[in-house]
Design a protein around this motif. Structure first.
Motif, mmCIF file in Angstrom:
data_model
loop_
_atom_site.group_PDB
_atom_site.id
_atom_site.type_symbol
_atom_site.label_atom_id
_atom_site.label_comp_id
_atom_site.label_asym_id
_atom_site.label_seq_id
_atom_site.Cartn_x
_atom_site.Cartn_y
_atom_site.Cartn_z
ATOM 1 N N GLU A 165 4.631 5.989 -4.780
ATOM 2 C CA GLU A 165 5.246 5.969 -6.105
ATOM 3 C C GLU A 165 4.286 6.362 -7.227
ATOM 4 O O GLU A 165 4.704 6.493 -8.368
ATOM 5 C CB GLU A 165 5.798 4.567 -6.412
ATOM 6 C CG GLU A 165 6.736 4.009 -5.354
ATOM 7 C CD GLU A 165 8.066 4.730 -5.326
ATOM 8 O OE1 GLU A 165 8.428 5.314 -6.363
ATOM 9 O OE2 GLU A 165 8.738 4.704 -4.283
ATOM 10 N N GLY A 166 3.011 6.532 -6.909
ATOM 11 C CA GLY A 166 2.039 6.784 -7.970
ATOM 12 C C GLY A 166 1.228 8.040 -7.750
ATOM 13 O O GLY A 166 1.463 8.827 -6.828
ATOM 14 N N GLU A 167 0.233 8.221 -8.589
ATOM 15 C CA GLU A 167 -0.607 9.416 -8.549
ATOM 16 C C GLU A 167 -1.435 9.480 -7.268
ATOM 17 O O GLU A 167 -1.788 10.568 -6.810
ATOM 18 C CB GLU A 167 -1.536 9.431 -9.771
ATOM 19 C CG GLU A 167 -2.346 10.710 -9.938
ATOM 20 C CD GLU A 167 -1.456 11.946 -10.088
ATOM 21 O OE1 GLU A 167 -1.889 13.026 -9.643
ATOM 22 O OE2 GLU A 167 -0.344 11.818 -10.638
ATOM 23 N N LEU A 208 0.831 -1.202 0.000
ATOM 24 C CA LEU A 208 0.000 0.000 0.000
ATOM 25 C C LEU A 208 0.868 1.256 0.000
ATOM 26 O O LEU A 208 0.610 2.206 -0.756
ATOM 27 C CB LEU A 208 -0.926 0.002 1.217
ATOM 28 C CG LEU A 208 -1.887 1.196 1.300
ATOM 29 C CD1 LEU A 208 -2.829 1.231 0.101
ATOM 30 C CD2 LEU A 208 -2.691 1.152 2.602
ATOM 31 N N ASP A 209 1.897 1.280 0.830
ATOM 32 C CA ASP A 209 2.774 2.452 0.898
ATOM 33 C C ASP A 209 3.415 2.748 -0.453
ATOM 34 O O ASP A 209 3.462 3.902 -0.892
ATOM 35 C CB ASP A 209 3.878 2.238 1.942
ATOM 36 C CG ASP A 209 3.449 2.663 3.337
ATOM 37 O OD1 ASP A 209 2.364 3.244 3.483
ATOM 38 O OD2 ASP A 209 4.201 2.401 4.287
ATOM 39 N N ASP A 210 3.919 1.712 -1.104
ATOM 40 C CA ASP A 210 4.573 1.938 -2.389
ATOM 41 C C ASP A 210 3.575 2.385 -3.446
ATOM 42 O O ASP A 210 3.889 3.235 -4.292
ATOM 43 C CB ASP A 210 5.293 0.662 -2.846
ATOM 44 C CG ASP A 210 6.556 0.394 -2.033
ATOM 45 O OD1 ASP A 210 7.025 1.314 -1.338
ATOM 46 O OD2 ASP A 210 7.071 -0.737 -2.086
ATOM 47 N N ARG A 211 2.387 1.836 -3.399
ATOM 48 C CA ARG A 211 1.370 2.242 -4.364
ATOM 49 C C ARG A 211 1.004 3.716 -4.181
ATOM 50 O O ARG A 211 0.766 4.447 -5.151
ATOM 51 C CB ARG A 211 0.126 1.362 -4.179
ATOM 52 C CG ARG A 211 -0.797 1.323 -5.374
ATOM 53 C CD ARG A 211 -1.759 0.171 -5.247
ATOM 54 N NE ARG A 211 -1.096 -1.126 -5.397
ATOM 55 C CZ ARG A 211 -1.673 -2.297 -5.137
ATOM 56 N NH1 ARG A 211 -2.931 -2.330 -4.716
ATOM 57 N NH2 ARG A 211 -1.007 -3.411 -5.306
ATOM 58 N N ILE A 244 13.302 -0.004 -7.731
ATOM 59 C CA ILE A 244 12.042 -0.035 -8.478
ATOM 60 C C ILE A 244 10.992 -0.679 -7.602
ATOM 61 O O ILE A 244 11.231 -1.700 -6.965
ATOM 62 C CB ILE A 244 12.206 -0.813 -9.795
ATOM 63 C CG1 ILE A 244 13.218 -0.079 -10.695
ATOM 64 C CG2 ILE A 244 10.879 -0.984 -10.498
ATOM 65 C CD1 ILE A 244 13.573 -0.826 -11.938
ATOM 66 N N THR A 245 9.821 -0.079 -7.544
ATOM 67 C CA THR A 245 8.784 -0.612 -6.674
ATOM 68 C C THR A 245 7.555 -1.043 -7.448
ATOM 69 O O THR A 245 7.322 -2.203 -7.652
ATOM 70 C CB THR A 245 8.401 0.430 -5.611
ATOM 71 O OG1 THR A 245 8.086 1.669 -6.255
ATOM 72 C CG2 THR A 245 9.559 0.670 -4.650
#
Length: 332
Positions: A88-90, A82-85, A321-322
């Motif tokens: 790292e994203g919008e 969840l943290d990486d999503r 890279i995640t």
């Protein structure tokens, strides 16, 4: 320099213990994440395997048996994904979008809503399993701490969206919240069999040592990730917040955080002595008194174990890279 400072910190005087179930917890947590549909891409699953949630569980909960080690690893895997999503994203740069995305998991921990998504179903399973056999007040506290974490993620996204650096005076409390430290610390009481009564858990000495240990974990993370987060333009790091508001460079700010890190160690030791004094003043029976002291020691051990894991994980390295597709199968 920042990693060297952590290697030389007084926290290295705390003995690090590693539990016996790291490999099994890694394997079972990965199988669970894949079966639950938590990973949107093969790269997410590969990255989860590299950062080893089961190894983190083993370092931070060395006394946990195999089922609890797996359960902690599942919680860590859910958090990492969840943290990486978000980061790292919008999602992590649009507070309104993120609030909508997190509405389901927030409803699950706040009012027992039925899950419909993989993220929601996985969280509901974790909450149910960690609460099994635990007192109702503990389970309520765990759910409340998860809700605090989810809300803090939205706060973080709002600051990113507005290109605002958080205020220095309020940042440590928000850092503890969006770092999900308190629900992770709650699990110590489960894995180590040391559930505290409210009279001790909410006492000033225990809250002081809880906050001190949480800051040690968060600031360890920030000292190790500052280069990565600076490269991503993400200011939600105590070193970067300190540099911004103090008008200093990153090197000088890291030294200030390192000094504050040492103060937190002293604060934990002071609070532990005060907790011991309090248990005697309240005539707490020997059993709960030992449990309180064990919790105090285990929280410091959690911070020490996190450091041991953090110095080796590829998660904190710049360029890791995640969420995107990874063109290579390893990170060497």
């Amino acid at each position: 320099m920042r990693t060297d400072a952590l290697r030389e910190s007084a926290i290295r005087d705390v003995t690090a213990h590693r539990g016996a179930h790291a490999d099994a917890a890694d394997a079972e947590a990965l199988r669970w994440a894949e079966a639950a549909g938590l990973c949107d891409t093969p790269a997410e699953l590969r990255n989860l395997a590299r950062i080893r949630p089961g190894l983190l569980a083993a370092w931070c909960h060395p006394r946990a048996d195999r089922p609890d080690s797996v359960l902690v690893a599942m919680w860590m895997a859910w958090l990492f994904l969840l943290d990486d999503r978000i980061d790292e994203g919008e999602l992590g740069r649009d507070a309104d979008l993120l609030e909508g995305y997190l509405r389901e998991p927030l409803g699950i921990v706040s009012c027992g809503s039925e899950p419909t998504s993989p993220v929601g179903r996985a969280l509901a399973e974790i909450v149910e399993r960690v609460s099994d056999g635990m007192p109702a007040p503990w389970a309520l506290r765990f759910r409340r701490h998860v809700a605090d974490y989810l809300s803090a993620c939205v706060w973080q996204a709002a600051h990113r969206q507005a290109s605002q650096v958080p205020r220095l005076d309020g940042f440590p409390a928000w850092r503890r919240a969006f770092g999900a430290i308190m629900p992770s610390f709650d699990l110590v009481e489960r894995t180590d069999g040391c559930v505290l009564p409210p009279s001790l858990y909410y006492s000033r000495p225990f809250q002081d040592l809880l906050v001190a240990a949480a800051d040690l974990v968060c600031w360890t993370n920030d000292l190790m990730t500052v280069d990565k987060e600076a490269a991503q333009g993400d200011p939600h790091n105590l070193v970067l917040v300190t540099a911004h508001h103090g008008g200093t460079d990153r090197h000088a700010a890291a030294l200030l955080v390192t000094d504050a890190f040492e103060e937190r160690l002293h604060a934990h030791a002071r609070a532990r002595r005060e907790l011991s004094d309090l248990t005697r003043a309240l005539a707490v029976p020997p059993g709960p008194r030992r449990q309180a002291d064990h919790c105090a020691e285990a929280l410091l051990g959690w911070a020490r174990g996190h450091l041991e894991w953090g110095l080796g994980t590829p998660r904190y390295r710049s360029g890791t890279i995640t969420t995107g597709e990874d063109p290579h199968a390893d990170t060497h």
